[in-house]
Design a protein around this motif. Structure first.
Motif, PDB file in Angstrom:
ATOM      1  N   HIS A  91     154.705  56.122 -57.837  1.00 62.51           N
ATOM      2  CA  HIS A  91     155.501  57.175 -58.472  1.00 62.51           C
ATOM      3  C   HIS A  91     154.602  58.152 -59.226  1.00 62.51           C
ATOM      4  O   HIS A  91     154.856  59.357 -59.234  1.00 62.51           O
ATOM      5  N   GLY A  92     153.549  57.608 -59.849  1.00 66.53           N
ATOM      6  CA  GLY A  92     152.596  58.475 -60.552  1.00 66.53           C
ATOM      7  C   GLY A  92     151.962  59.468 -59.597  1.00 66.53           C
ATOM      8  O   GLY A  92     151.854  60.663 -59.897  1.00 66.53           O
ATOM      9  N   PHE A  93     151.570  58.969 -58.407  1.00 63.53           N
ATOM     10  CA  PHE A  93     150.955  59.852 -57.413  1.00 63.53           C
ATOM     11  C   PHE A  93     151.946  60.924 -56.958  1.00 63.53           C
ATOM     12  O   PHE A  93     151.596  62.100 -56.864  1.00 63.53           O
ATOM     13  N   LEU A  94     153.195  60.519 -56.661  1.00 59.70           N
ATOM     14  CA  LEU A  94     154.199  61.484 -56.195  1.00 59.70           C
ATOM     15  C   LEU A  94     154.424  62.583 -57.235  1.00 59.70           C
ATOM     16  O   LEU A  94     154.464  63.774 -56.904  1.00 59.70           O
ATOM     17  N   CYS A  95     154.518  62.193 -58.507  1.00 61.93           N
ATOM     18  CA  CYS A  95     154.706  63.144 -59.593  1.00 61.93           C
ATOM     19  C   CYS A  95     153.511  64.105 -59.676  1.00 61.93           C
ATOM     20  O   CYS A  95     153.675  65.329 -59.692  1.00 61.93           O
ATOM     21  N   GLY A  96     152.302  63.548 -59.689  1.00 61.22           N
ATOM     22  CA  GLY A  96     151.080  64.353 -59.788  1.00 61.22           C
ATOM     23  C   GLY A  96     150.873  65.232 -58.571  1.00 61.22           C
ATOM     24  O   GLY A  96     150.479  66.399 -58.698  1.00 61.22           O
ATOM     25  N   TRP A  97     151.166  64.706 -57.388  1.00 58.21           N
ATOM     26  CA  TRP A  97     151.018  65.447 -56.138  1.00 58.21           C
ATOM     27  C   TRP A  97     151.941  66.667 -56.123  1.00 58.21           C
ATOM     28  O   TRP A  97     151.509  67.777 -55.819  1.00 58.21           O
ATOM     29  N   CYS A  98     153.223  66.460 -56.478  1.00 58.06           N
ATOM     30  CA  CYS A  98     154.188  67.572 -56.494  1.00 58.06           C
ATOM     31  C   CYS A  98     153.770  68.637 -57.516  1.00 58.06           C
ATOM     32  O   CYS A  98     153.881  69.836 -57.253  1.00 58.06           O
ATOM     33  N   TYR A  99     153.280  68.183 -58.662  1.00 58.56           N
ATOM     34  CA  TYR A  99     152.878  69.121 -59.713  1.00 58.56           C
ATOM     35  C   TYR A  99     151.675  69.950 -59.269  1.00 58.56           C
ATOM     36  O   TYR A  99     151.631  71.162 -59.467  1.00 58.56           O
ATOM     37  N   TRP A 100     150.720  69.285 -58.645  1.00 58.07           N
ATOM     38  CA  TRP A 100     149.485  69.960 -58.239  1.00 58.07           C
ATOM     39  C   TRP A 100     149.741  70.916 -57.074  1.00 58.07           C
ATOM     40  O   TRP A 100     149.338  72.079 -57.115  1.00 58.07           O
ATOM     41  N   VAL A 101     150.426  70.429 -56.031  1.00 55.66           N
ATOM     42  CA  VAL A 101     150.682  71.246 -54.838  1.00 55.66           C
ATOM     43  C   VAL A 101     151.481  72.485 -55.213  1.00 55.66           C
ATOM     44  O   VAL A 101     151.188  73.600 -54.771  1.00 55.66           O
ATOM     45  N   ASN A 102     152.498  72.293 -56.049  1.00 55.47           N
ATOM     46  CA  ASN A 102     153.348  73.409 -56.456  1.00 55.47           C
ATOM     47  C   ASN A 102     152.544  74.523 -57.110  1.00 55.47           C
ATOM     48  O   ASN A 102     152.801  75.707 -56.882  1.00 55.47           O
ATOM     49  N   ASN A 103     151.572  74.127 -57.905  1.00 56.25           N
ATOM     50  CA  ASN A 103     150.826  75.117 -58.681  1.00 56.25           C
ATOM     51  C   ASN A 103     149.655  75.742 -57.933  1.00 56.25           C
ATOM     52  O   ASN A 103     148.930  76.550 -58.500  1.00 56.25           O
ATOM     53  N   ILE A 104     149.511  75.402 -56.664  1.00 62.22           N
ATOM     54  CA  ILE A 104     148.525  76.108 -55.834  1.00 62.22           C
ATOM     55  C   ILE A 104     149.036  77.523 -55.537  1.00 62.22           C
ATOM     56  O   ILE A 104     148.281  78.492 -55.541  1.00 62.22           O
ATOM     57  N   LEU A 105     150.346  77.651 -55.305  1.00 62.82           N
ATOM     58  CA  LEU A 105     150.930  78.952 -54.976  1.00 62.82           C
ATOM     59  C   LEU A 105     151.183  79.818 -56.205  1.00 62.82           C
ATOM     60  O   LEU A 105     151.162  81.036 -56.121  1.00 62.82           O
ATOM     61  N   TYR A 106     151.439  79.184 -57.343  1.00 62.87           N
ATOM     62  CA  TYR A 106     151.894  79.932 -58.518  1.00 62.87           C
ATOM     63  C   TYR A 106     150.903  81.005 -58.997  1.00 62.87           C
ATOM     64  O   TYR A 106     151.321  82.143 -59.238  1.00 62.87           O
ATOM     65  N   PRO A 107     149.584  80.703 -59.151  1.00 57.49           N
ATOM     66  CA  PRO A 107     148.665  81.736 -59.642  1.00 57.49           C
ATOM     67  C   PRO A 107     148.671  82.999 -58.782  1.00 57.49           C
ATOM     68  O   PRO A 107     148.696  84.113 -59.305  1.00 57.49           O
ATOM     69  N   ALA A 108     148.691  82.827 -57.457  1.00 57.47           N
ATOM     70  CA  ALA A 108     148.674  83.994 -56.564  1.00 57.47           C
ATOM     71  C   ALA A 108     149.936  84.828 -56.747  1.00 57.47           C
ATOM     72  O   ALA A 108     149.881  86.061 -56.813  1.00 57.47           O
ATOM     73  N   ASN A 109     151.094  84.167 -56.852  1.00 57.02           N
ATOM     74  CA  ASN A 109     152.358  84.898 -57.032  1.00 57.02           C
ATOM     75  C   ASN A 109     152.391  85.657 -58.350  1.00 57.02           C
ATOM     76  O   ASN A 109     152.822  86.803 -58.421  1.00 57.02           O
ATOM     77  N   LEU A 110     151.935  84.988 -59.410  1.00 54.71           N
ATOM     78  CA  LEU A 110     151.934  85.611 -60.740  1.00 54.71           C
ATOM     79  C   LEU A 110     151.016  86.838 -60.740  1.00 54.71           C
ATOM     80  O   LEU A 110     151.368  87.888 -61.283  1.00 54.71           O
ATOM     81  N   LEU A 111     149.845  86.701 -60.103  1.00 50.11           N
ATOM     82  CA  LEU A 111     148.880  87.805 -60.107  1.00 50.11           C
ATOM     83  C   LEU A 111     149.326  88.973 -59.220  1.00 50.11           C
ATOM     84  O   LEU A 111     148.993  90.119 -59.501  1.00 50.11           O
ATOM     85  N   MET A 112     150.087  88.685 -58.168  1.00 42.05           N
ATOM     86  CA  MET A 112     150.584  89.773 -57.320  1.00 42.05           C
ATOM     87  C   MET A 112     151.568  90.654 -58.108  1.00 42.05           C
ATOM     88  O   MET A 112     151.514  91.878 -58.043  1.00 42.05           O
ATOM     89  N   SER A 113     152.458  90.017 -58.900  1.00 39.91           N
ATOM     90  CA  SER A 113     153.385  90.814 -59.723  1.00 39.91           C
ATOM     91  C   SER A 113     152.617  91.517 -60.843  1.00 39.91           C
ATOM     92  O   SER A 113     152.954  92.626 -61.249  1.00 39.91           O
ATOM     93  N   THR A 114     151.528  90.890 -61.320  1.00 38.14           N
ATOM     94  CA  THR A 114     150.694  91.492 -62.372  1.00 38.14           C
ATOM     95  C   THR A 114     149.995  92.745 -61.851  1.00 38.14           C
ATOM     96  O   THR A 114     149.875  93.746 -62.564  1.00 38.14           O
ATOM     97  N   ALA A 115     149.536  92.688 -60.599  1.00 43.46           N
ATOM     98  CA  ALA A 115     148.851  93.841 -59.993  1.00 43.46           C
ATOM     99  C   ALA A 115     149.792  95.050 -59.937  1.00 43.46           C
ATOM    100  O   ALA A 115     149.366  96.193 -60.143  1.00 43.46           O
ATOM    101  N   VAL A 116     151.076  94.788 -59.691  1.00 45.73           N
ATOM    102  CA  VAL A 116     152.063  95.882 -59.649  1.00 45.73           C
ATOM    103  C   VAL A 116     152.240  96.473 -61.053  1.00 45.73           C
ATOM    104  O   VAL A 116     152.219  97.690 -61.235  1.00 45.73           O
ATOM    105  N   ILE A 117     152.391  95.604 -62.065  1.00 46.74           N
ATOM    106  CA  ILE A 117     152.561  96.078 -63.453  1.00 46.74           C
ATOM    107  C   ILE A 117     151.312  96.838 -63.916  1.00 46.74           C
ATOM    108  O   ILE A 117     151.402  97.799 -64.675  1.00 46.74           O
ATOM    109  N   ALA A 118     150.128  96.417 -63.446  1.00 47.44           N
ATOM    110  CA  ALA A 118     148.870  97.057 -63.865  1.00 47.44           C
ATOM    111  C   ALA A 118     148.848  98.540 -63.511  1.00 47.44           C
ATOM    112  O   ALA A 118     148.177  99.339 -64.186  1.00 47.44           O
ATOM    113  N   THR A 119     149.595  98.938 -62.481  1.00 50.50           N
ATOM    114  CA  THR A 119     149.628 100.362 -62.108  1.00 50.50           C
ATOM    115  C   THR A 119     150.281 101.205 -63.221  1.00 50.50           C
ATOM    116  O   THR A 119     150.009 102.402 -63.317  1.00 50.50           O
ATOM    117  N   TYR A 120     151.120 100.580 -64.041  1.00 51.84           N
ATOM    118  CA  TYR A 120     151.767 101.305 -65.143  1.00 51.84           C
ATOM    119  C   TYR A 120     150.774 101.604 -66.275  1.00 51.84           C
ATOM    120  O   TYR A 120     151.002 102.502 -67.075  1.00 51.84           O
TER     121      TYR A 120
END
Length: 478
Positions: A91-120
């Motif tokens: 269960h520890g592995f499943l919890c850690g695996w889901c947390y880690w895998v999920n956050n591989i995509l998050y930085p890229a998504n956050l920065l893409m919206s940031t790049a749009v705001i940076a134009t302002y």
């Protein structure tokens, strides 16, 4: 067999560089994102009620559970360690695996919206620059690898990115609230705050969906506890940091949404840049000489998001590091850089994977790659909730064990805290599976999301059982 992260000592050579101030700012930059002010305010004043409900029934229970678990088990890996201790390695592995895998995509998504705001920041917000993939890709890559390098070269260095980000994330919200208060003295609100307007219609799917989204705008307060072995006096400072940062975050979200609604009619709010739109509108009403404030707020928002990416690279990398120490990930994940004292392999792996997904999402725009990426995003929402289910269950289990050791029953407040957080998490998971209104093939949407989630869990399960098989003692002649 006890795994390495169960031992009393810290994993080898980690530097204790995080103090109380660093933790408070880390919590703020990990959780607070002012884009939620526009998302919620665009639905009208009832969003204020949804914020308060989400704070009471999710954010407060989450903070109490994290505070309790991090004071009782201040260990590197945070919720991975707590789940493993409560329910075992699988269960520890499943919890850690889901947390880690999920956050591989998050930085890229956050920065893409940031790049749009940076134009302002440079007055190019309406120029279409934010839709140019060559600009978005270069800006996002630069910010991503800046955050990765700073985190690799040491917690003492990386923490300054998160510290600056924490201040930069909060200041535009405070400025917006200040402007709204000054405008409120002179002018009536742009929206009605009558009782009927403040009452959410929870029979409406869009309102229910928004409540689930708002609850998870509050997520991330557990992130600093993943770095417990790098915190000075972690048993004391991790819970103390929550007492300071939690009221700040909740106030900025609730009062900040009220400020946007006071300054801009809900039907006119721009979902992407609504808080900047409100800041500019309010500053303009106070005097034309103050319109520059919106550009400064945009610059601070960009800094805050880069700091947020630093935090969301640092925390999940510690989960991968703890799994690597336990040898369920390749042992390289559990290595610490001899000079910089950071889990560099875990951080760099996350950075490389984030870069790959980023390139695929940008270059695949308008193709089947984009469709696959959108399905991946929907899948990630569901995967993200699984660690929270484990977190609340671990809290309830350890509180019950503690009560049994004392010979008393589980306190009713502890019961309510754990169940409230758990039920709202399960509710949000159910909402994530429901297709958005207007989807032409709802069944296909559900199959993709559930199938994608199942696929990630299955892949993690294969890694786990493969690692377990390799760790088994093999007896000759048996």
């Amino acid at each position: 067999m006890r795994s390495l992260t169960d031992q009393g000592d810290s994993p080898p050579s980690l530097a204790k560089a995080l103090k109380l101030r660093d933790l408070v700012l880390f919590n703020i930059v990990a959780v607070l994102s002012l884009r939620w002010l526009a998302t919620s305010a665009a639905t009208g004043p009832s969003a204020l009620t949804l914020w308060v409900l989400a704070a009471l029934f999710f954010f407060l229970p989450l903070s109490v559970a994290v505070g309790y678990l991090s004071s009782r088990f201040p260990k590197e890996g945070g919720l991975y360690f707590w789940t493993k201790r409560a329910f075992g390695d699988g269960h520890g592995f499943l919890c850690g695996w889901c947390y880690w895998v999920n956050n591989i995509l998050y930085p890229a998504n956050l920065l893409m919206s940031t790049a749009v705001i940076a134009t302002y920041v440079v007055g190019r917000g309406e120029s279409g620059l934010g839709e140019s993939w060559s600009y978005v890709l270069v800006a996002t890559m630069t910010a991503l690898w800046l955050a990765i390098i700073l985190n690799v070269v040491g917690v003492g260095t990386g923490k300054w990115l998160e510290n600056i980000g924490g201040i930069a994330a909060a200041v535009p919200g405070l400025v917006l609230i200040g402007i709204a208060l000054l405008v409120a003295i002179r002018q009536p609100p742009a929206n009605s705050f009558a009782f009927e307007q403040l009452t959410p219609n929870l029979r409406n799917f869009a309102q229910v969906n928004l409540w689930a989204s708002i609850a998870f705008a509050f997520s991330g307060i557990e992130l600093s506890s993943t770095m417990a072995d790098e915190v000075t006096d972690s048993r004391r400072n991790l819970p103390r940091s929550l007492l300071i940062s939690v009221p700040v975050i909740a106030s900025l979200y609730i009062i900040g949404t009220g400020a946007v609604l006071w300054l801009v009619p809900s039907g006119d709010i721009n979902i992407v840049s609504g808080f900047l739109q409100a800041t500019a509108a309010g500053a303009g009403r106070l005097g034309e000489s103050l319109v520059w404030i919106a550009a400064v707020a945009a610059a601070l928002y960009v800094l805050g998001n880069i700091g947020g990416v630093g935090a969301w690279l640092a925390g999940p990398a510690r989960v991968a590091f703890a799994i690597g120490i336990d040898r369920y990930f390749p042992p390289a994940f559990g290595r610490i850089h001899p000079k910089w004292k950071t889990p560099h392999v875990a951080i760099l792996t996350q950075g490389v994977l984030a870069t790959i997904f980023l390139i695929l999402s940008v270059l695949g725009e308008g193709t089947t790659v984009e469709k696959a990426y959108l399905i991946l995003l929907d899948t990630m929402i569901l995967l993200y909730f699984i660690p929270y289910v484990y977190l609340f269950l671990s809290y309830l289990l350890f509180r019950r064990r503690e009560a049994n050791e004392r010979g008393t029953g589980l306190p009713i407040v502890a019961h309510l805290i754990g169940l409230s957080g758990l039920l709202l998490t399960l509710f949000a998971m159910a909402v994530a599976v429901i297709p958005p209104p207007g989807d032409t093939d709802p069944l296909l949407f559900e199959l993709k999301v559930l199938g994608g989630t199942g696929g990630f869990i299955l892949f993690g399960g294969i890694l786990y059982w493969r690692a377990r098989w390799r760790r088994r003692p093999h007896h000759h002649g048996s």
